[in-house]
Design a protein around this motif. Structure first.
Motif, mmCIF file in Angstrom:
data_model
loop_
_atom_site.group_PDB
_atom_site.id
_atom_site.type_symbol
_atom_site.label_atom_id
_atom_site.label_comp_id
_atom_site.label_asym_id
_atom_site.label_seq_id
_atom_site.Cartn_x
_atom_site.Cartn_y
_atom_site.Cartn_z
ATOM 1 N N GLY A 80 185.601 -15.176 62.204
ATOM 2 C CA GLY A 80 186.824 -15.914 61.921
ATOM 3 C C GLY A 80 187.004 -16.209 60.440
ATOM 4 N N GLU A 81 188.230 -16.463 60.074
ATOM 5 C CA GLU A 81 188.536 -16.769 58.675
ATOM 6 C C GLU A 81 187.783 -18.023 58.236
ATOM 7 N N GLY A 82 187.105 -17.929 57.097
ATOM 8 C CA GLY A 82 186.354 -19.062 56.583
ATOM 9 C C GLY A 82 184.953 -19.189 57.155
ATOM 10 N N GLN A 83 184.610 -18.355 58.126
ATOM 11 C CA GLN A 83 183.279 -18.412 58.728
ATOM 12 C C GLN A 83 182.340 -17.482 57.969
ATOM 13 N N SER A 84 181.156 -17.959 57.631
ATOM 14 C CA SER A 84 180.206 -17.138 56.890
ATOM 15 C C SER A 84 179.503 -16.153 57.827
ATOM 16 N N PRO A 85 178.947 -15.067 57.274
ATOM 17 C CA PRO A 85 178.208 -14.110 58.108
ATOM 18 C C PRO A 85 177.059 -14.766 58.882
ATOM 19 N N VAL A 86 176.271 -15.602 58.204
ATOM 20 C CA VAL A 86 175.133 -16.234 58.884
ATOM 21 C C VAL A 86 175.620 -17.174 59.988
ATOM 22 N N ALA A 87 176.682 -17.917 59.736
ATOM 23 C CA ALA A 87 177.223 -18.826 60.752
ATOM 24 C C ALA A 87 177.729 -18.043 61.963
ATOM 25 N N ALA A 88 178.381 -16.907 61.715
ATOM 26 C CA ALA A 88 178.892 -16.083 62.817
ATOM 27 C C ALA A 88 177.754 -15.515 63.652
ATOM 28 N N LEU A 89 176.705 -15.055 62.987
ATOM 29 C CA LEU A 89 175.559 -14.478 63.702
ATOM 30 C C LEU A 89 174.784 -15.551 64.454
ATOM 31 N N ARG A 90 174.695 -16.734 63.866
ATOM 32 C CA ARG A 90 174.051 -17.862 64.556
ATOM 33 C C ARG A 90 174.802 -18.200 65.837
ATOM 34 N N ALA A 91 176.122 -18.326 65.737
ATOM 35 C CA ALA A 91 176.932 -18.659 66.911
ATOM 36 C C ALA A 91 176.807 -17.576 67.979
ATOM 37 N N HIS A 92 176.764 -16.327 67.543
ATOM 38 C CA HIS A 92 176.655 -15.214 68.487
ATOM 39 C C HIS A 92 175.307 -15.236 69.207
ATOM 40 N N PHE A 93 174.244 -15.507 68.475
ATOM 41 C CA PHE A 93 172.914 -15.547 69.096
ATOM 42 C C PHE A 93 172.814 -16.709 70.075
ATOM 43 N N LEU A 94 173.339 -17.869 69.683
ATOM 44 C CA LEU A 94 173.313 -19.025 70.578
ATOM 45 C C LEU A 94 174.134 -18.769 71.840
#
Length: 204
Positions: A80-94
């Motif tokens: 999503g717009e404004g979401q960092s790569p690490v934050a996106a991958l963290r959310a996906h793993f969770l």
């Protein structure tokens, strides 16, 4: 376009069917005890046809990972717009942990456990798995920009995901229920991705 789509669907069904047959034989008899010719015969195709679909015997098993090879890159590219790569991958793993996605290691279904025992208990498959991880890392690096910093970041991210999944699987394989270790798995993932964010500020 419709005809091409139909051909592609048929091809994918062939991949899936042959892989499923092979894995069934490997689980029953052991990976090394089953020949490619035996798999081809069980799938009712010729050996040359099988090799057109699967260049190596190990690929018959690792086909189940095919959809996940570019998964991390896709998460980064579609964040999503404004979401960092690490934050996106963290959310996906969770999210994967919540769904008990087998890729996270947090799944105690007997079929999944048997598959993971086959995979991690067969040296040839473990060796082939490294190639899959390298391609996943390369795709993620490209999604992060492709330079040296991106490649270094991708290597760390893929390693974290692999270690988290392996730790979860080892606990499940040791007899613990997935439901009982979910909280620990979430805590470990949060800690690991937090450290990634601290160490990779450009991607966090």
């Amino acid at each position: 376009m419709g005809e091409i789509g139909l051909r592609e669907r048929k091809k994918q069904r062939m991949y899936q069917a042959v892989s499923d047959i092979a894995i069934g034989l490997f689980l029953e008899k052991g990976f090394d005890a089953v020949s490619v010719a035996e798999v081809a015969a069980a799938a009712e195709i010729s050996k040359p046809t099988l090799f057109r679909y699967f260049p190596a015997k190990e690929d018959l098993v690792l086909y189940r990972f095919a959809d996940h090879e570019t998964e991390a890159a896709g998460v980064v590219g579609g964040r999503g717009e404004g979401q960092s790569p690490v934050a996106a991958l963290r959310a996906h793993f969770l999210d994967g942990l919540a769904r008990q996605d087998p890729v996270t290691g947090l799944n105690d279904h007997p079929g999944v456990l048997a598959f993971h025992r086959l995979l991690y208990g067969t040296p040839a498959l473990v060796a082939r798995l490294h190639g899959y991880l390298e391609r996943s890392e390369g795709a993620l690096a490209a999604a992060l920009g492709g330079d040296l910093d991106a490649r270094l970041a991708a290597g760390q991210i893929v390693a974290v995901q692999r270690i988290l999944a392996l730790d979860n699987w080892r606990r499940v394989a040791g007899g613990e229920r997935a439901a009982d270790i979910r909280a620990d798995a979430v805590t470990a993932a949060e800690r690991a991705f937090g450290r990634l964010a601290d160490g990779l500020p450009s991607y966090a």
